[in-house]
Design a protein around this motif. Structure first.
Motif, short mmCIF file in Angstrom:
data_model
loop_
_atom_site.label_atom_id
_atom_site.label_comp_id
_atom_site.label_asym_id
_atom_site.label_seq_id
_atom_site.Cartn_x
_atom_site.Cartn_y
_atom_site.Cartn_z
N GLY A 81 -0.99 15.71 -6.63
CA GLY A 81 -0.30 14.54 -6.10
C GLY A 81 -0.92 14.06 -4.79
O GLY A 81 -1.17 12.86 -4.61
N VAL A 82 -1.19 14.99 -3.86
CA VAL A 82 -1.80 14.63 -2.58
C VAL A 82 -3.21 14.09 -2.80
O VAL A 82 -3.61 13.09 -2.18
CB VAL A 82 -1.83 15.85 -1.64
CG1 VAL A 82 -2.69 15.56 -0.40
CG2 VAL A 82 -0.42 16.23 -1.22
N LEU A 83 -3.97 14.72 -3.70
CA LEU A 83 -5.34 14.26 -3.96
C LEU A 83 -5.36 12.83 -4.48
O LEU A 83 -6.12 11.99 -3.99
CB LEU A 83 -6.00 15.20 -4.97
CG LEU A 83 -7.42 14.79 -5.43
CD1 LEU A 83 -8.37 14.79 -4.24
CD2 LEU A 83 -7.92 15.74 -6.52
N LEU A 84 -4.52 12.55 -5.46
CA LEU A 84 -4.48 11.20 -6.03
C LEU A 84 -3.99 10.18 -5.00
O LEU A 84 -4.51 9.07 -4.92
CB LEU A 84 -3.59 11.17 -7.27
CG LEU A 84 -3.60 9.87 -8.09
CD1 LEU A 84 -5.02 9.56 -8.55
CD2 LEU A 84 -2.68 9.99 -9.29
N ALA A 85 -3.02 10.57 -4.19
CA ALA A 85 -2.50 9.66 -3.15
C ALA A 85 -3.59 9.34 -2.13
O ALA A 85 -3.72 8.19 -1.69
CB ALA A 85 -1.30 10.30 -2.46
N LEU A 86 -4.39 10.34 -1.74
CA LEU A 86 -5.47 10.10 -0.77
C LEU A 86 -6.56 9.20 -1.36
O LEU A 86 -7.11 8.35 -0.65
CB LEU A 86 -6.09 11.43 -0.34
CG LEU A 86 -5.25 12.29 0.60
CD1 LEU A 86 -5.90 13.63 0.85
CD2 LEU A 86 -5.00 11.57 1.92
N ILE A 87 -6.85 9.37 -2.64
CA ILE A 87 -7.85 8.52 -3.29
C ILE A 87 -7.38 7.06 -3.30
O ILE A 87 -8.13 6.15 -2.94
CB ILE A 87 -8.13 9.01 -4.72
CG1 ILE A 87 -8.86 10.36 -4.68
CG2 ILE A 87 -8.97 7.98 -5.48
CD1 ILE A 87 -9.03 11.01 -6.05
N VAL A 88 -6.14 6.86 -3.69
CA VAL A 88 -5.58 5.50 -3.73
C VAL A 88 -5.51 4.91 -2.33
O VAL A 88 -5.85 3.74 -2.11
CB VAL A 88 -4.19 5.51 -4.40
CG1 VAL A 88 -3.51 4.15 -4.26
CG2 VAL A 88 -4.32 5.87 -5.88
N PHE A 89 -5.09 5.73 -1.37
CA PHE A 89 -5.01 5.27 0.01
C PHE A 89 -6.38 4.81 0.52
O PHE A 89 -6.53 3.74 1.11
CB PHE A 89 -4.46 6.39 0.89
CG PHE A 89 -4.58 6.14 2.37
CD1 PHE A 89 -4.05 4.99 2.93
CD2 PHE A 89 -5.23 7.04 3.19
CE1 PHE A 89 -4.15 4.75 4.30
CE2 PHE A 89 -5.34 6.82 4.55
CZ PHE A 89 -4.80 5.67 5.10
N GLY A 90 -7.41 5.63 0.28
CA GLY A 90 -8.75 5.30 0.75
C GLY A 90 -9.27 4.00 0.14
O GLY A 90 -9.83 3.16 0.84
N ILE A 112 0.82 -1.21 0.00
CA ILE A 112 0.00 0.00 0.00
C ILE A 112 0.86 1.26 0.00
O ILE A 112 0.54 2.24 -0.68
CB ILE A 112 -0.98 0.00 1.20
CG1 ILE A 112 -1.93 1.19 1.10
CG2 ILE A 112 -0.25 -0.01 2.54
CD1 ILE A 112 -3.05 1.17 2.12
N GLY A 113 1.97 1.25 0.74
CA GLY A 113 2.85 2.42 0.77
C GLY A 113 3.44 2.72 -0.59
O GLY A 113 3.52 3.89 -1.00
N LEU A 114 3.82 1.68 -1.32
CA LEU A 114 4.39 1.87 -2.66
C LEU A 114 3.36 2.46 -3.61
O LEU A 114 3.66 3.38 -4.38
CB LEU A 114 4.89 0.52 -3.19
CG LEU A 114 5.44 0.52 -4.63
CD1 LEU A 114 6.64 1.45 -4.74
CD2 LEU A 114 5.81 -0.90 -5.05
N TYR A 115 2.13 1.96 -3.54
CA TYR A 115 1.08 2.48 -4.41
C TYR A 115 0.74 3.93 -4.09
O TYR A 115 0.45 4.73 -4.99
CB TYR A 115 -0.17 1.60 -4.31
CG TYR A 115 -0.06 0.32 -5.09
CD1 TYR A 115 -0.21 0.33 -6.48
CD2 TYR A 115 0.20 -0.89 -4.46
CE1 TYR A 115 -0.11 -0.85 -7.22
CE2 TYR A 115 0.30 -2.07 -5.18
CZ TYR A 115 0.14 -2.05 -6.56
OH TYR A 115 0.25 -3.22 -7.28
N ILE A 116 0.77 4.27 -2.81
CA ILE A 116 0.50 5.66 -2.42
C ILE A 116 1.59 6.57 -2.97
O ILE A 116 1.31 7.65 -3.51
CB ILE A 116 0.40 5.78 -0.89
CG1 ILE A 116 -0.84 5.05 -0.37
CG2 ILE A 116 0.36 7.25 -0.47
CD1 ILE A 116 -0.92 4.97 1.14
N LEU A 117 2.85 6.15 -2.85
CA LEU A 117 3.97 6.95 -3.35
C LEU A 117 3.89 7.12 -4.86
O LEU A 117 4.05 8.22 -5.39
CB LEU A 117 5.29 6.30 -2.97
CG LEU A 117 6.57 6.97 -3.51
CD1 LEU A 117 6.67 8.40 -3.01
CD2 LEU A 117 7.81 6.16 -3.12
N LEU A 118 3.62 6.02 -5.57
CA LEU A 118 3.54 6.09 -7.02
C LEU A 118 2.39 6.99 -7.47
O LEU A 118 2.53 7.77 -8.42
CB LEU A 118 3.36 4.69 -7.60
CG LEU A 118 4.59 3.77 -7.53
CD1 LEU A 118 4.24 2.37 -8.02
CD2 LEU A 118 5.75 4.34 -8.33
#
Length: 235
Positions: free
Chosen positions: A70-79, A29-35
């Protein structure tokens, strides 16, 4: 003077807790959030950078756009990945459907464990736009169907004019998987107006008053997805 119910610190702590819980099931999950952050940042920077503009103003705008996207996309993927991991952890546990049904948004009322038998099959109740939705889960589909039929008759005695739907949560044929349960329930249609829901809740009190105390099933009952839900709602 009232104390705020949510602070940036508590929100960050909640996000970290959700992340660590999700990582147990989804180690990447951390890798996907970073990417996702890098992809969003690159796209945000490129979009603004190539727009007509001069000097440092364009550079600053591009950097701000990169950070925001970048933050928006990371939050979407994280959720989304956190929710998928949560469903995977809950799947197969007693009462998992009750936890999933808490993801329903405003306008829905969920009551866990309105029906129960000796074999620990259970029925949960949801009241919303489709009317009454009875959600059963257990080890035997035939037993769950019998339990649902019993609960349906009880509800139809006081709600003869209200649709009563039956859903079995599980991975068998004709059952709805846990991860798709909320989506399935929300797609059952709109047969009840918001103003009628209060009347339904009042009429159902007669059923709940005679029900008595229902024994909780053995083992952990996952009835909360509050952390993941707050990320999905942006709260």
């Amino acid at each position: 003077m009232s104390t705020p119910t949510s602070t940036p610190t508590s929100r960050r702590a909640q996000m970290m807790q959700t992340y660590h819980l999700a990582k147990k099931t989804d180690p990447r999950i951390g890798l996907y959030i970073l990417l996702s952050f890098l992809v969003g940042a690159a796209a945000g920077f490129a979009v603004v950078w190539f727009l007509p503009g001069d000097g440092w103003i364009s550079t600053v705008a591009a950097v701000i756009s990169a950070l925001l996207l970048g933050v928006l996309l990371a939050l979407i993927v994280f959720g989304r990945r956190a929710m998928a991991a949560q469903y995977k952890q809950m799947d197969g546990q007693k009462g998992a459907a009750a936890g999933a049904l808490q993801m329903l948004r405003r306008g829905w009322t969920t009551t866990p464990l309105v029906g129960f038998n000796k074999q620990q099959d259970v029925v949960h109740r949801v009241i919303g736009p489709p009317g009454v939705v009875l959600v059963g889960e257990g080890d035997s589909q035939s037993r769950v169907k019998q339990l649902l039929a019993t609960e349906r008759r009880k509800h139809e005695r006081v709600l003869a004019d209200i649709p009563v739907h039956e859903v079995i949560c599980g991975n068998g044929e004709g059952e709805v998987p846990l991860a798709k349960l909320v989506k399935h329930v929300t797609k059952l249609g709109r047969s009840v107006k918001p103003a009628e829901i209060t009347d339904i809740l009042n009429r159902i009190k007669a059923i709940d008053a005679t029900r008595g105390t229902i024994p909780m099933p053995k083992g952990p009952v996952p009835t909360s997805m509050k952390g993941v839900r707050s990320q999905q709602r942006g709260r």
